[in-house]
Design a protein around this motif. Structure first.
Motif, short mmCIF file in Angstrom:
data_model
loop_
_atom_site.label_atom_id
_atom_site.label_comp_id
_atom_site.label_asym_id
_atom_site.label_seq_id
_atom_site.Cartn_x
_atom_site.Cartn_y
_atom_site.Cartn_z
N PHE A 167 0.87 -1.43 -0.05
CA PHE A 167 -0.11 -0.03 0.08
C PHE A 167 0.73 1.22 -0.03
O PHE A 167 0.47 2.40 -0.65
N GLU A 218 -7.25 10.34 -3.34
CA GLU A 218 -8.38 9.56 -4.20
C GLU A 218 -8.23 8.11 -3.76
O GLU A 218 -9.10 7.20 -3.66
N ASP A 219 -6.88 7.50 -3.68
CA ASP A 219 -6.61 6.26 -3.50
C ASP A 219 -6.37 6.06 -2.08
O ASP A 219 -6.06 4.97 -1.55
N GLY A 220 -6.71 7.07 -0.95
CA GLY A 220 -6.35 6.63 0.16
C GLY A 220 -4.96 6.41 0.92
O GLY A 220 -4.87 6.27 1.95
N ARG A 221 -4.01 7.07 0.06
CA ARG A 221 -2.64 7.08 0.26
C ARG A 221 -2.25 8.27 1.26
O ARG A 221 -1.18 8.32 1.55
N GLY A 273 0.55 9.93 -0.76
CA GLY A 273 0.40 9.86 -2.31
C GLY A 273 -0.17 11.20 -2.83
O GLY A 273 0.57 11.38 -3.95
N ASP A 333 -9.52 0.25 -0.65
CA ASP A 333 -9.06 0.36 -1.79
C ASP A 333 -9.80 0.07 -2.98
O ASP A 333 -9.39 0.02 -4.21
N GLU A 334 -11.06 0.08 -2.88
CA GLU A 334 -12.03 -0.17 -3.83
C GLU A 334 -13.04 0.73 -4.12
O GLU A 334 -12.67 1.94 -3.49
N ARG A 370 -13.31 4.67 -2.07
CA ARG A 370 -13.30 6.22 -2.85
C ARG A 370 -14.51 7.00 -2.59
O ARG A 370 -14.43 8.35 -2.24
N ARG A 421 -14.33 8.34 0.88
CA ARG A 421 -13.68 9.47 1.01
C ARG A 421 -13.95 10.80 0.52
O ARG A 421 -13.85 11.87 1.16
#
Length: 399
Positions: free
Chosen positions: A89, A211-214, A218, A281-282, A286, A289
């Motif tokens: 991740f 957008e990707d939770g990082r 990120g 992650d799905e 998104r 978030r």
């Protein structure tokens, strides 16, 4: 890209002289009740049906399990899978689980920093990272909050005196104090220039921002570029627990040998976190978030419309300026009266430094955010009125 706006927390905290003012109940021992902006389940995963089922299924398979050390529990398939999930991740080579985020900070700093080494740390960093640093070395040099230039001047001065000593730079991807975020690329360049090691704690934004939770790793294109990453799971992953991730496997292997007696995460905790990673992650992650950020931006705009000052960048924790410690005490007493549950933080080291933190979740509604802003404005007005009325002194009578 980062989110931008249209316009434009008493128990002592042992790490850093902060006071978290308690939420006031009814005075009869019952817990406080009201509009909840104090809980930090920012994506609302703690009650997610798939999370609950993952916990129940693991309970049926493994039982409750008594507390034991990581070495005694062995490398179960679940823990190995979670460590691999974390490393992938964050685009790091390997990760190591820890019982809490605080213990993760202690494991990496006390494990790697020698007494002769230097630690250059953002002055706003609190908790396990600051405690571990103070225990590991006397050579602790705080740099001004989010000020990469000041950090650079400190590490260059250290390197000019000693070309071989170890230097660890410690920061947070998102500060819980004021929702500020550092220029991580600038810190990376400074560390490369001076032969220093960069540690970034991601406890506040991993899973819930971007957008990707990082999080800001990120958002700033810094995945895999910090030398060390620490964090916890309680904010976005519906469980206690922490981790250390490293760019080289040798680091985690060394830390595992030192931390063999640490308590392991239970199979239930690990299964919950793994399922949370899957959701985050799905597409559903998104969407959650996005809903969280809409609520954050709506609340910040509503607070400003009420004439209140909001700190930092948009994040799940919205920090609002209160002012003096005396005013914060009055606000703390008034909050529950109007049905708003939030957290007040007071720093006795600085005047006018008290602030209120509202923890926003994906489950809040637009009506919730509007009510919270109006309630806080009214609380502040009443609290200022309380301070404006001088305390009555008893009249003295001549003998």
């Amino acid at each position: 890209m980062r989110h931008r706006e249209q316009t434009d927390t008493g128990a002592p905290d042992r790490a850093g002289s902060l006071r978290i003012l308690p939420m006031m109940g009814a005075g009869d021992g019952t817990p406080p009740r009201g509009l909840d902006f104090a809980s930090q389940d920012c994506l609302g995963l703690s009650t997610h049906p798939e999370i609950v089922e993952a916990a129940a299924e693991t309970l049926r398979r493994f039982g409750v399990r008594s507390v034991c050390s990581a070495a005694e529990s062995g490398d179960t398939n679940l823990s190995v899978a979670l460590e691999r999930r974390i490393a992938d991740f964050l685009q790091m080579e390997e990760a190591m689980l820890c019982p809490t985020g605080r213990s993760a900070g202690h494991a990496v700093i006390r494990g790697l920093v020698r007494p002769s080494d230097h630690v250059v740390i953002d002055e706003a960093v609190r908790g396990g990272l600051r405690e571990a640093t103070e225990a590991a070395t006397r050579h602790l040099q705080p740099f001004r909050h989010l000020d990469a230039e000041h950090c650079g001047s400190l590490i260059r001065a250290i390197r000019a005196r000693d070309s071989r000593t170890g230097i660890l730079v410690v920061t947070e991807s998102l500060s819980p104090l004021d929702s500020g975020t550092p220029d991580l690329a600038a810190l990376r360049s400074l560390c490369d220039e001076c032969g220093a090691t960069l540690l970034v704690d991601v406890a506040q934004d991993l899973g819930c921002l971007g957008e990707d939770g990082r999080g800001h790793l990120g958002l700033q294109d810094m995945l895999g570029r910090a030398d060390l990453v620490t964090g916890n799971f309680s904010k976005s992953f519906a469980s206690n627990g922490g981790f250390v991730a490293a760019r080289t496997r040798a680091v985690t292997a060394y830390l595992r040998a030192r931390e063999a007696a640490e308590t392991a995460l239970s199979p239930i905790q690990i299964a919950v976190i793994l399922k949370a990673f899957t959701i985050i992650d799905e597409a559903e992650g998104r969407e959650r978030r996005a809903r969280l950020m809409r609520n954050v931006l709506t609340l910040r705009a509503a607070l400003r419309e009420q004439g209140l000052e909001v700190y930092g960048e948009p994040s799940a924790t919205v920090s609002v300026k209160i002012g003096s410690a005396d005013l914060a005490d009055c606000v703390g007493r008034r909050l529950a009266e109007l049905g708003l549950l939030a957290e007040i933080v007071v720093s006795p080291e600085a005047d006018e430094a008290a602030r209120l933190r509202l923890h926003v979740t994906a489950g809040h509604s637009e009506a919730d955010t509007a009510r919270a802003a109006a309630c806080l404005a009214e609380v502040l007005e009443r609290a200022r009125g309380d301070l404006a009325v001088p305390a009555r002194r008893p009249a003295l009578r001549a003998a």
